[in-house]
Write a protein that holds these residues in place. Structure first.
Motif, PDB file in Angstrom:
ATOM      1  N   PHE A 149       0.839  -1.198   0.000  1.00 55.36           N
ATOM      2  CA  PHE A 149       0.000   0.000   0.000  1.00 55.36           C
ATOM      3  C   PHE A 149       0.878   1.254   0.000  1.00 55.36           C
ATOM      4  CE2 PHE A 149      -2.193   3.427   2.159  1.00 55.36           C
ATOM      5  CZ  PHE A 149      -3.403   3.475   1.487  1.00 55.36           C
ATOM      6  N   ILE A 150       1.908   1.251   0.827  1.00 55.94           N
ATOM      7  CA  ILE A 150       2.825   2.396   0.899  1.00 55.94           C
ATOM      8  C   ILE A 150       3.486   2.621  -0.465  1.00 55.94           C
ATOM      9  CG2 ILE A 150       4.992   3.244   1.892  1.00 55.94           C
ATOM     10  CD1 ILE A 150       4.177   1.646   4.467  1.00 55.94           C
ATOM     11  N   VAL A 151       4.011   1.556  -1.034  1.00 58.58           N
ATOM     12  CA  VAL A 151       4.705   1.658  -2.324  1.00 58.58           C
ATOM     13  C   VAL A 151       3.741   2.137  -3.416  1.00 58.58           C
ATOM     14  CG1 VAL A 151       5.858   0.321  -4.139  1.00 58.58           C
ATOM     15  CG2 VAL A 151       6.451  -0.048  -1.730  1.00 58.58           C
ATOM     16  N   ASP A 152       2.554   1.565  -3.439  1.00 61.10           N
ATOM     17  CA  ASP A 152       1.578   1.917  -4.474  1.00 61.10           C
ATOM     18  C   ASP A 152       1.090   3.356  -4.355  1.00 61.10           C
ATOM     19  OD1 ASP A 152       1.814  -0.653  -5.436  1.00 61.10           O
ATOM     20  OD2 ASP A 152      -0.069  -1.364  -4.557  1.00 61.10           O
TER      21      ASP A 152
END
Length: 124
Positions: free
Chosen positions: A116-119
């Motif tokens: 989620f963080i990366v996306d």
């Protein structure tokens, strides 16, 4: 947080103690031979690693809660397939039994939070 760090430290340290016993070495001899460190330095580094681990988990848990992340059956199956491949398992039931359903799902949620963080990261 301190209690959790100590719990993780104790568990991990016991793993190293068991490994030392397998080689019929004291902990001091084991860490000197395999990690080229004195025991006190090894213990300090291990404690620091556990502090970092707990901090990371607390951040991921906050993201999971704030973003209300839940595992869909599709995402669960995707993570499970990857975990099984990573650890050399072909039998789902054996994998779940060995690691425990709760631990596997917790790990999946942490991975979901990281994804989620990366996306959703925005470069500045």
């Amino acid at each position: 947080m301190d209690e959790l760090v100590q719990e993780y430290y104790d568990t991990m340290y016991e793993t190293y103690v068991s490994a030392a016993k397998l080689y019929e070495l004291s902990m001091g001899e084991y860490v000197k031979q395999f990690y080229s460190m004195e025991l006190e330095e090894f213990q300090k580094e291990l404690k620091g690693t556990m502090v970092d681990l707990v901090k990371e988990q607390l951040v991921l848990e906050a993201i999971i809660k704030e973003e209300k992340l839940k595992l869909s059956s599709e995402r669960y199956d995707t993570y499970l397939a990857q975990y099984m491949e990573d650890y050399g398992y072909t039998d789902k039931s054996a994998f779940i039994e060995y690691y425990g359903a709760d631990a596997v799902e917790e790990s999946m949620l942490y991975d979901y939070a990281i994804d989620f963080i990366v996306d959703n990261a925005v470069a500045e």
